[in-house]
Scaffold this active site. Structure first.
Site, mmCIF file in Angstrom:
data_model
loop_
_atom_site.group_PDB
_atom_site.id
_atom_site.type_symbol
_atom_site.label_atom_id
_atom_site.label_comp_id
_atom_site.label_asym_id
_atom_site.label_seq_id
_atom_site.Cartn_x
_atom_site.Cartn_y
_atom_site.Cartn_z
ATOM 1 N N HIS A 306 10.329 -1.513 0.595
ATOM 2 C CA HIS A 306 11.253 -2.498 1.511
ATOM 3 C C HIS A 306 10.494 -2.433 2.767
ATOM 4 O O HIS A 306 9.909 -1.508 3.398
ATOM 5 C CB HIS A 306 12.426 -1.974 1.927
ATOM 6 C CG HIS A 306 13.512 -2.885 2.526
ATOM 7 N ND1 HIS A 306 13.572 -3.251 3.788
ATOM 8 C CD2 HIS A 306 14.557 -3.763 1.908
ATOM 9 C CE1 HIS A 306 14.297 -4.145 3.972
ATOM 10 N NE2 HIS A 306 15.106 -4.584 2.809
ATOM 11 N N ASP A 363 18.073 -3.679 -4.621
ATOM 12 C CA ASP A 363 17.919 -4.348 -6.073
ATOM 13 C C ASP A 363 18.060 -3.337 -7.086
ATOM 14 O O ASP A 363 18.248 -3.714 -8.356
ATOM 15 C CB ASP A 363 17.148 -5.401 -6.221
ATOM 16 C CG ASP A 363 17.267 -6.562 -5.056
ATOM 17 O OD1 ASP A 363 18.489 -6.801 -5.009
ATOM 18 O OD2 ASP A 363 16.230 -7.000 -4.598
HETATM 19 N N1 ACO Z 1 5.491 -1.415 -6.356
HETATM 20 C C1 ACO Z 1 4.241 -1.241 -6.063
HETATM 21 N N2 ACO Z 1 3.678 -1.103 -5.031
HETATM 22 C C2 ACO Z 1 4.281 -1.343 -3.933
HETATM 23 C C3 ACO Z 1 5.705 -1.790 -3.951
HETATM 24 C C4 ACO Z 1 6.354 -1.929 -5.257
HETATM 25 N N3 ACO Z 1 7.424 -2.105 -5.379
HETATM 26 N N4 ACO Z 1 6.197 -2.474 -2.646
HETATM 27 C C5 ACO Z 1 5.140 -2.094 -2.038
HETATM 28 N N5 ACO Z 1 3.929 -1.782 -2.570
HETATM 29 C C6 ACO Z 1 2.907 -1.313 -1.965
HETATM 30 C C7 ACO Z 1 1.972 -2.447 -1.848
HETATM 31 O O1 ACO Z 1 0.736 -2.517 -2.879
HETATM 32 C C8 ACO Z 1 1.029 -1.813 -0.562
HETATM 33 O O2 ACO Z 1 0.103 -1.071 -0.898
HETATM 34 P P1 ACO Z 1 -1.483 -0.954 -0.185
HETATM 35 O O3 ACO Z 1 -1.073 -0.461 1.169
HETATM 36 O O4 ACO Z 1 -2.343 -0.066 -1.075
HETATM 37 O O5 ACO Z 1 -1.733 -2.456 -0.186
HETATM 38 C C9 ACO Z 1 1.889 -1.172 0.284
HETATM 39 O O6 ACO Z 1 2.813 -0.572 -0.677
HETATM 40 C C10 ACO Z 1 2.786 -1.889 1.516
HETATM 41 O O7 ACO Z 1 3.303 -2.977 0.708
HETATM 42 P P2 ACO Z 1 3.602 -4.317 1.426
HETATM 43 O O8 ACO Z 1 3.510 -5.443 0.120
HETATM 44 O O9 ACO Z 1 2.485 -4.588 2.460
HETATM 45 O O10 ACO Z 1 4.999 -4.407 2.022
HETATM 46 P P3 ACO Z 1 5.860 -5.332 2.639
HETATM 47 O O11 ACO Z 1 6.461 -4.710 3.458
HETATM 48 O O12 ACO Z 1 4.894 -6.546 2.998
HETATM 49 O O13 ACO Z 1 6.714 -5.873 1.431
HETATM 50 C C11 ACO Z 1 8.512 -5.787 -0.242
HETATM 51 C C12 ACO Z 1 8.106 -5.301 0.936
HETATM 52 C C13 ACO Z 1 8.254 -7.439 -0.437
HETATM 53 C C14 ACO Z 1 10.080 -5.655 -0.602
HETATM 54 C C15 ACO Z 1 7.758 -5.142 -1.249
HETATM 55 O O14 ACO Z 1 7.901 -3.656 -1.288
HETATM 56 C C16 ACO Z 1 7.890 -5.522 -2.784
HETATM 57 O O15 ACO Z 1 7.273 -6.378 -3.138
HETATM 58 N N6 ACO Z 1 9.195 -4.945 -3.511
HETATM 59 C C17 ACO Z 1 9.263 -5.319 -4.900
HETATM 60 C C18 ACO Z 1 10.078 -6.591 -4.818
HETATM 61 C C19 ACO Z 1 11.506 -5.890 -4.361
HETATM 62 O O16 ACO Z 1 12.094 -5.078 -4.948
HETATM 63 N N7 ACO Z 1 12.053 -6.932 -3.663
HETATM 64 C C20 ACO Z 1 13.348 -6.582 -3.083
HETATM 65 C C21 ACO Z 1 13.400 -6.270 -1.425
HETATM 66 S S1 ACO Z 1 14.964 -5.989 -0.887
HETATM 67 C C22 ACO Z 1 15.472 -7.506 -0.625
HETATM 68 O O17 ACO Z 1 15.140 -8.620 -0.333
HETATM 69 C C23 ACO Z 1 16.968 -7.677 -1.095
#
Ligand code: ACO
Length: 429
Positions: A306, A363
């Site tokens: 998140h 979720d």
């Molecule tokens: N699985 C694997 N790796 C992940 C995940 C995940 N679910 N989420 C983040 N990471 C990793 C990224 O690859 C990144 O790694 P790096 O530093 O090696 O490049 C690091 O963690 C930071 O992630 P970002 O994408 O930069 O984080 P951001 O804050 O931009 O994204 C998000 C947040 C979109 C929610 C992300 O965690 C994600 O895609 N999660 C899965 C989708 C999800 O569950 N969405 C629902 C969110 S809650 C809502 O909207 C209701």
């Protein structure tokens, strides 16, 4: 002058006023940066940008705290109905019983759609996603209420708020009926808000659907948990559209479409698809986690991570407990819940997830409950939209009344071609 921070750039120092919130949040006001220093801030994804002051929802992502108007989310999930929480968000205070009764009655009055709207549904393909239909029909409501175009008109905004809150469940239930080729069920005045939604989703002319109170309660709680989440992607979308003084139906339809994205509200559907995929492919949780960690793949562990929470999402905590209780009381043996728990354990003990502070988000367990109570998979994100409606409305309302609101218009740093001479077409090649 109050507290300020100093910023020095190319030999010039300016003072940035400090904005402090009631819970100690600190913002540095950079609005004079460009005029004073000729520079702008760069913040992709707005991760460090405060776009407004807001008195609606407080999140402490490090501690895993979420409060609406000062009330803890776990208390609201346990003790309030969805419309009670909606009133809290919209008006700032929990309602008294007579206030809640009056509000519930007026919302129920508005649940029916204009009869002409019913014909729209026939024009959509049968396999249209409910979120696509919801966005389109919500936007189309602006054609039915031309008197409600000015978002600064308090009386009309109040009416539009009620209409949107009341009509979205009907729109979503009817989009489902259309996709199944079944007759649409009208809202029934004798039923509550959540019961009405379930009735419109599952009743048929030849068979009434009498919802199990456990199912009603579970859905009510899911709606409460989704009701607001401060400046998330869809809410910011609603605010950006509303900042142009676009009408409320236009702004909310934009929010519906933003929510549809799999990185946002679409994650609850994507999560169940992911669990089904793991089950069918026979992968162990550990093997799947290894695939997620492989940076050459684009697979993410849905329902994890998140932007704001660097701790367990407090909504996921409530939902995990509720998932176990609901499945036990409904007598359902759910392989997906077992798999989700094992995936969570594997992820939370893995260095990749520990280092990046990735925890289950809202979720991760909501989809399991929705599946157990019989909600079709394609409806999951639409359920989220019904839940999020009070938040969108409260934020829109707050923004319209905030004297600091200006049209949202971010800047950029241009990285394209420098000026060059125009070449007539015959000289190119
Ligand atoms: N699985 C694997 N790796 C992940 C995940 C995940 N679910 N989420 C983040 N990471 C990793 C990224 O690859 C990144 O790694 P790096 O530093 O090696 O490049 C690091 O963690 C930071 O992630 P970002 O994408 O930069 O984080 P951001 O804050 O931009 O994204 C998000 C947040 C979109 C929610 C992300 O965690 C994600 O895609 N999660 C899965 C989708 C999800 O569950 N969405 C629902 C969110 S809650 C809502 O909207 C209701």
């Amino acid at each position: 002058m109050g507290e300020f921070a100093e910023l020095t750039f190319r030999g010039r120092t300016i003072r940035l006023p400090v904005v402090e919130g009631t819970e100690g949040d600190i913002g540095l006001d950079v609005s004079s940066l460009r005029s004073e220093l000729g520079a702008i801030t760069m913040d992709p994804g707005f991760a460090n940008t405060g776009s407004c002051r807001s008195a609606i929802t407080f999140i402490d992502g490090e501690q895993g705290i979420l409060r609406y108007r000062g009330y803890d989310i776990a208390d609201l999930a346990e003790h309030t109905t969805f419309l009670e929480t909606a009133m809290l968000l919209l008006k700032g205070e929990l309602p008294t019983k007579p206030e809640l009764d009056a509000f519930t009655e007026s919302v129920k009055e508005y649940m029916v759609l204009h009869e002409d709207v019913r014909h729209f549904f026939n024009a959509f393909p049968k396999d249209a996603h409910p979120m696509a239909v919801a966005g389109a029909v919500v936007g189309s409501l602006s054609t039915f209420y031309p008197e409600a175009m000015d978002p600064r008109n308090v009386e009309e905004s109040r009416e539009s708020c009620r209409r949107l809150l009341a009509k979205l469940p009907t729109i979503i239930a009817w989009s489902y009926k259309h996709s199944r080729g079944r007759p649409m069920a009208y809202p029934h005045h004798s039923m509550g808000y959540v019961e009405n939604f379930l009735h419109m989703l599952f009743s048929a002319p030849y068979r009434d659907y009498v919802p199990d109170p456990l199912v009603v309660r579970a859905l009510e709680m899911i709606f409460v948990l989704h009701a607001d989440h401060e400046q998330n992607c869809s809410t910011s979308t609603v605010r950006v559209v509303g900042s142009a003084q676009a009408n409320m139906f236009a702004a909310i339809s934009a929010g519906v479409w933003a929510l549809w994205g799999p990185l946002h509200g679409g994650a609850n559907q994507a999560l169940i698809e992911m669990l089904e995929h793991i089950r069918q492919s026979g992968l162990t949780p550990r093997q799947f986690i290894d695939q997620v960690k492989n940076k050459t793949s684009t697979i993410r562990l849905m329902g994890f991570g998140h932007r704001v929470y660097k701790n367990y999402d407090p909504r996921a905590k409530v939902l995990k407990k509720a998932a176990f209780e609901a499945l036990e009381r409904l007598g359902i043996q759910n392989e997906l819940l077992d798999l989700a728990v094992r995936l969570e354990e594997a992820a939370l003990t893995d260095d990749y997830f520990i280092e990046r502070k990735l925890y289950p988000n809202v979720d991760f367990y909501s989809g399991i409950i929705l599946k157990a109570i019989g909600i079709p998979l394609t409806m999951f994100t639409a359920i989220f939209a019904i839940g999020r409606m009070p938040g969108w409305l409260a934020q829109f309302h707050e923004m319209q009344r905030d004297p600091e609101t200006r049209i949202a218009r971010p800047r950029q740093v241009y990285t394209g071609q420098a000026r060059r001479d125009f070449l007539p077409i015959e000289q190119r090649g």
